[in-house]
Design a protein around this motif. Structure first.
Motif, PDB file in Angstrom:
ATOM      1  N   VAL A   1     -38.098  13.928  28.078  1.00 37.13           N
ATOM      2  CA  VAL A   1     -38.151  13.366  29.427  1.00 37.13           C
ATOM      3  C   VAL A   1     -37.393  14.260  30.407  1.00 37.13           C
ATOM      4  CG1 VAL A   1     -37.438  11.408  30.860  1.00 37.13           C
ATOM      5  CG2 VAL A   1     -38.511  11.003  28.631  1.00 37.13           C
ATOM      6  N   LEU A   2     -36.218  14.746  30.020  1.00 37.42           N
ATOM      7  CA  LEU A   2     -35.428  15.617  30.895  1.00 37.42           C
ATOM      8  C   LEU A   2     -36.190  16.890  31.253  1.00 37.42           C
ATOM      9  CD1 LEU A   2     -32.742  16.298  32.329  1.00 37.42           C
ATOM     10  CD2 LEU A   2     -32.013  17.369  30.177  1.00 37.42           C
ATOM     11  N   THR A   3     -36.821  17.508  30.281  1.00 34.87           N
ATOM     12  CA  THR A   3     -37.591  18.725  30.532  1.00 34.87           C
ATOM     13  C   THR A   3     -38.746  18.444  31.484  1.00 34.87           C
ATOM     14  OG1 THR A   3     -37.015  19.535  28.330  1.00 34.87           O
ATOM     15  CG2 THR A   3     -38.845  20.620  29.436  1.00 34.87           C
ATOM     16  N   THR A   4     -39.426  17.328  31.266  1.00 36.84           N
ATOM     17  CA  THR A   4     -40.531  16.938  32.140  1.00 36.84           C
ATOM     18  C   THR A   4     -40.045  16.736  33.575  1.00 36.84           C
ATOM     19  OG1 THR A   4     -41.669  15.901  30.285  1.00 36.84           O
ATOM     20  CG2 THR A   4     -42.318  15.189  32.487  1.00 36.84           C
ATOM     21  N   VAL A   5     -38.928  16.062  33.739  1.00 36.18           N
ATOM     22  CA  VAL A   5     -38.369  15.817  35.076  1.00 36.18           C
ATOM     23  C   VAL A   5     -37.959  17.122  35.738  1.00 36.18           C
ATOM     24  CG1 VAL A   5     -36.415  14.779  36.311  1.00 36.18           C
ATOM     25  CG2 VAL A   5     -37.672  13.436  34.618  1.00 36.18           C
ATOM     26  N   LEU A   6     -37.302  18.000  34.998  1.00 42.72           N
ATOM     27  CA  LEU A   6     -36.853  19.276  35.576  1.00 42.72           C
ATOM     28  C   LEU A   6     -38.022  20.145  36.029  1.00 42.72           C
ATOM     29  CD1 LEU A   6     -33.865  20.181  33.231  1.00 42.72           C
ATOM     30  CD2 LEU A   6     -33.772  19.359  35.591  1.00 42.72           C
ATOM     31  N   VAL A   7     -39.084  20.160  35.257  1.00 42.36           N
ATOM     32  CA  VAL A   7     -40.267  20.935  35.657  1.00 42.36           C
ATOM     33  C   VAL A   7     -40.827  20.384  36.965  1.00 42.36           C
ATOM     34  CG1 VAL A   7     -42.665  21.484  35.067  1.00 42.36           C
ATOM     35  CG2 VAL A   7     -40.879  21.738  33.344  1.00 42.36           C
ATOM     36  N   GLY A   8     -40.957  19.076  37.063  1.00 41.71           N
ATOM     37  CA  GLY A   8     -41.495  18.468  38.279  1.00 41.71           C
ATOM     38  C   GLY A   8     -40.618  18.712  39.493  1.00 41.71           C
ATOM     39  N   VAL A   9     -39.322  18.540  39.331  1.00 48.96           N
ATOM     40  CA  VAL A   9     -38.389  18.762  40.446  1.00 48.96           C
ATOM     41  C   VAL A   9     -38.435  20.220  40.903  1.00 48.96           C
ATOM     42  CG1 VAL A   9     -35.926  18.792  41.059  1.00 48.96           C
ATOM     43  CG2 VAL A   9     -36.889  16.830  39.852  1.00 48.96           C
ATOM     44  N   SER A  10     -38.594  21.130  39.960  1.00 54.64           N
ATOM     45  CA  SER A  10     -38.650  22.554  40.325  1.00 54.64           C
ATOM     46  C   SER A  10     -39.848  22.855  41.213  1.00 54.64           C
ATOM     47  CB  SER A  10     -38.687  23.433  39.072  1.00 54.64           C
ATOM     48  OG  SER A  10     -39.966  23.405  38.456  1.00 54.64           O
ATOM     49  N   ARG A  11     -40.948  22.133  41.036  1.00 55.34           N
ATOM     50  CA  ARG A  11     -42.148  22.380  41.849  1.00 55.34           C
ATOM     51  C   ARG A  11     -41.921  22.000  43.312  1.00 55.34           C
ATOM     52  NH1 ARG A  11     -44.111  26.119  39.728  1.00 55.34           N
ATOM     53  NH2 ARG A  11     -46.095  25.763  40.730  1.00 55.34           N
ATOM     54  N   VAL A  12     -41.162  20.923  43.537  1.00 55.67           N
ATOM     55  CA  VAL A  12     -40.828  20.528  44.912  1.00 55.67           C
ATOM     56  C   VAL A  12     -39.799  21.509  45.482  1.00 55.67           C
ATOM     57  CG1 VAL A  12     -39.831  18.702  46.358  1.00 55.67           C
ATOM     58  CG2 VAL A  12     -41.360  18.106  44.459  1.00 55.67           C
ATOM     59  N   TYR A  13     -38.813  21.867  44.679  1.00 55.52           N
ATOM     60  CA  TYR A  13     -37.777  22.807  45.113  1.00 55.52           C
ATOM     61  C   TYR A  13     -38.388  24.149  45.530  1.00 55.52           C
ATOM     62  CZ  TYR A  13     -33.908  26.084  44.921  1.00 55.52           C
ATOM     63  OH  TYR A  13     -33.003  27.072  45.227  1.00 55.52           O
TER      64      TYR A  13
END
Length: 135
Positions: free
Chosen positions: A96-108
């Protein structure tokens, strides 16, 4: 890379059904993501300069969707065979953490709207669960 390594490993230990599940989940998720992008036809945000160049459409985020499909599928499969509740929770937490970090990076990086990422997560989770239920 992680998917390929896992599929090859599963084939080597003669777990063909599990290898097929992972391949179908990830390949099907990629196809579904591409179809959704074409169907929605949403351009990428232009509010800020992008930190990376992207040429495909924006909705849903393919990275968010495929990370959800890949890491949630692999994490749930691994948790099934690992001993102890703490270990299972740890592996699922990492997925779950990896999935969240990937998604947040796309907005960043400025290449997706937050709604693109949220849609990618939801579609990826739904696809992963559908594959899991079918299996």
């Amino acid at each position: 890379l992680i998917t390929t390594a896992t599929v090859i490993y599963l084939l080597l230990i003669r777990r063909r059904g599990t290898a097929l599940l992972i391949f179908v989940a990830v390949a099907g998720g990629q196809l579904l993501s591409s179809l959704l992008k074409v169907g929605v036809d949403r351009p990428r945000p232009e509010l800020v300069s992008h930190l990376v160049n992207e040429t495909s459409l924006s909705f849903p985020s393919g990275h968010a969707m495929l990370s959800a499909v890949t890491y949630l599928t692999l994490g749930s499969l691994a948790a099934r065979f690992l001993p102890g509740r703490t270990t299972k929770v740890y592996v699922l937490f990492l997925a779950v953490l990896t999935t969240v970090l990937v998604g947040v990076s796309r907005v960043y990086l400025g290449v997706h709207w937050p709604s693109d990422v949220l849609a990618g997560w939801c579609a990826g989770f739904a696809w992963a669960m559908l594959c899991w239920l079918v299996a």
